[in-house]
Design a protein around this motif. Sequence first.
Motif, short mmCIF file in Angstrom:
data_model
loop_
_atom_site.label_atom_id
_atom_site.label_comp_id
_atom_site.label_asym_id
_atom_site.label_seq_id
_atom_site.Cartn_x
_atom_site.Cartn_y
_atom_site.Cartn_z
N GLY A 134 0.79 -1.23 0.00
CA GLY A 134 0.00 0.00 0.00
C GLY A 134 0.82 1.27 0.00
N TRP A 136 1.34 3.39 2.25
CA TRP A 136 2.17 3.60 3.45
C TRP A 136 3.04 2.39 3.74
CZ3 TRP A 136 2.55 8.28 5.77
CH2 TRP A 136 1.59 9.23 5.45
N LEU A 138 2.77 -0.88 4.69
CA LEU A 138 2.61 -1.51 5.99
C LEU A 138 2.76 -3.03 5.88
CD1 LEU A 138 -0.51 0.57 7.05
CD2 LEU A 138 1.76 0.76 8.06
N ALA A 143 -0.12 -3.63 10.18
CA ALA A 143 -1.44 -3.17 9.74
C ALA A 143 -2.53 -3.63 10.72
CB ALA A 143 -1.73 -3.70 8.34
N LEU A 148 -6.26 -2.30 10.84
CA LEU A 148 -6.65 -2.61 9.47
C LEU A 148 -7.02 -4.09 9.31
CD1 LEU A 148 -4.05 -0.62 7.34
CD2 LEU A 148 -6.31 0.09 8.12
N GLU A 156 -6.91 -3.77 3.60
CA GLU A 156 -7.12 -2.34 3.81
C GLU A 156 -5.83 -1.53 3.81
OE1 GLU A 156 -11.40 -2.12 6.07
OE2 GLU A 156 -9.61 -2.24 7.35
N ARG A 157 -4.71 -2.20 3.69
CA ARG A 157 -3.46 -1.46 3.50
C ARG A 157 -3.48 -0.70 2.17
NH1 ARG A 157 0.88 -6.16 4.26
NH2 ARG A 157 -0.78 -7.30 3.15
N CYS A 158 -4.32 -1.16 1.24
CA CYS A 158 -4.45 -0.51 -0.07
C CYS A 158 -5.54 0.55 -0.10
CB CYS A 158 -4.73 -1.57 -1.14
SG CYS A 158 -3.41 -2.77 -1.35
N LYS A 162 -7.97 4.65 4.97
CA LYS A 162 -7.80 3.82 6.17
C LYS A 162 -6.33 3.57 6.50
CE LYS A 162 -12.27 1.42 5.95
NZ LYS A 162 -12.96 0.11 5.84
N SER A 163 -5.51 3.38 5.48
CA SER A 163 -4.09 3.13 5.74
C SER A 163 -3.40 4.38 6.27
CB SER A 163 -3.40 2.63 4.48
OG SER A 163 -3.39 3.62 3.46
N ALA A 166 -4.01 4.38 9.89
CA ALA A 166 -3.16 3.38 10.54
C ALA A 166 -1.73 3.88 10.67
CB ALA A 166 -3.19 2.08 9.74
N TRP A 283 -8.28 -2.02 -2.32
CA TRP A 283 -8.26 -2.94 -1.18
C TRP A 283 -8.97 -4.25 -1.49
CZ3 TRP A 283 -13.26 -3.91 0.35
CH2 TRP A 283 -14.23 -2.96 -0.04
#
Length: 323
Positions: A134, A136, A138, A143, A148, A156-158, A162-163, A166, A283
């Motif tokens: 993602g 960020w 993670l 994550a 996440l 949800e890292r993508c 939301k990322s 996190a 995601w």
Amino acid sequence: MKFTKNSLLGILAVGLACLLTYIFIHSADSVKVMEERPVVSSVVNNPGVPKTITFCGETIDLIRYNMYEAYDRETTSFTYLHSTTLLLLKKANRYFPVIEPILKEQGIPDDFKYLAVIESQLNPRVTSPAKAVGMWQLLEATAKENGLTVTPTVDERCDVEKSTYAACRYLKAAYAKYGNWSDVAASYNAGMGRITGELQKQQVDTYYDLWLVEETTRYVYRILAIKQIFENPYKFGFVLRAEDLYKPIECETVSVSSNIQDLAAFAKQQGVTYADLKRFNPWLRDRKLETAGKTYKMLIPKQSDMYYNTPNTYVHDARWVVK
């Protein structure tokens, strides 16, 4: 005065000799000039290194040899990676409007948006060789520790929004530990355990005095360098107009609480292609969605906003473009 044939030939011979001598002398001069100042296809300027720069409100002195040279390396690299840096500026016009408000809400300095730039080149789907994912970058464990969801059908890292939340949770925890944003940034790359351990073993107080692996040694300087370019791209040779930047695309939100067995069919029902559904919801990991009792928000791009029928006019940061 009459000229004989022989006298005319003599005058021509002398004139020709003088001309050849002139050409030879100036040809030699031209060669000398070419050797001293050769013709080049373009001018390559050194970006330069300021004495100090700021990061997250902290003033960083760059006159020490290792700091001067480390910053110079990264600024030069970004300046002459023309296509990469140009694309970063274009993509930031779409993603910074999402990232910046979250950083502000969470009490994280705005400069940390540049961490996302160097981590992923603002690609929400990218995966590193170490399996960090993602925008960020993670790791799965990090994550999940920061709220996440990562399952076979959801990552949800993508999810850019939301990322970012996190990442903010990690950054706040690191700042509580170090009280210094440069050390926080370094720990994002190496981990808090590594930075804390090395500070103790090497008996120094700051990241800038540490001996670390090359990736981490370069890491904060890369953030500092891209920050300087983003704040004044024209100075570094990047000339963009508003129409060159990627426009943010307006989306509608659809809440989904039950499983979807065929996302292509779902996309068609929403009036978009499966490809568009995946691009705006990176995601989604599979062709189906298993919600496991959770509610997910799908972004559905508006048809009217998906085309460059007219040039982009939205400019997130006026410093990025020439008027």
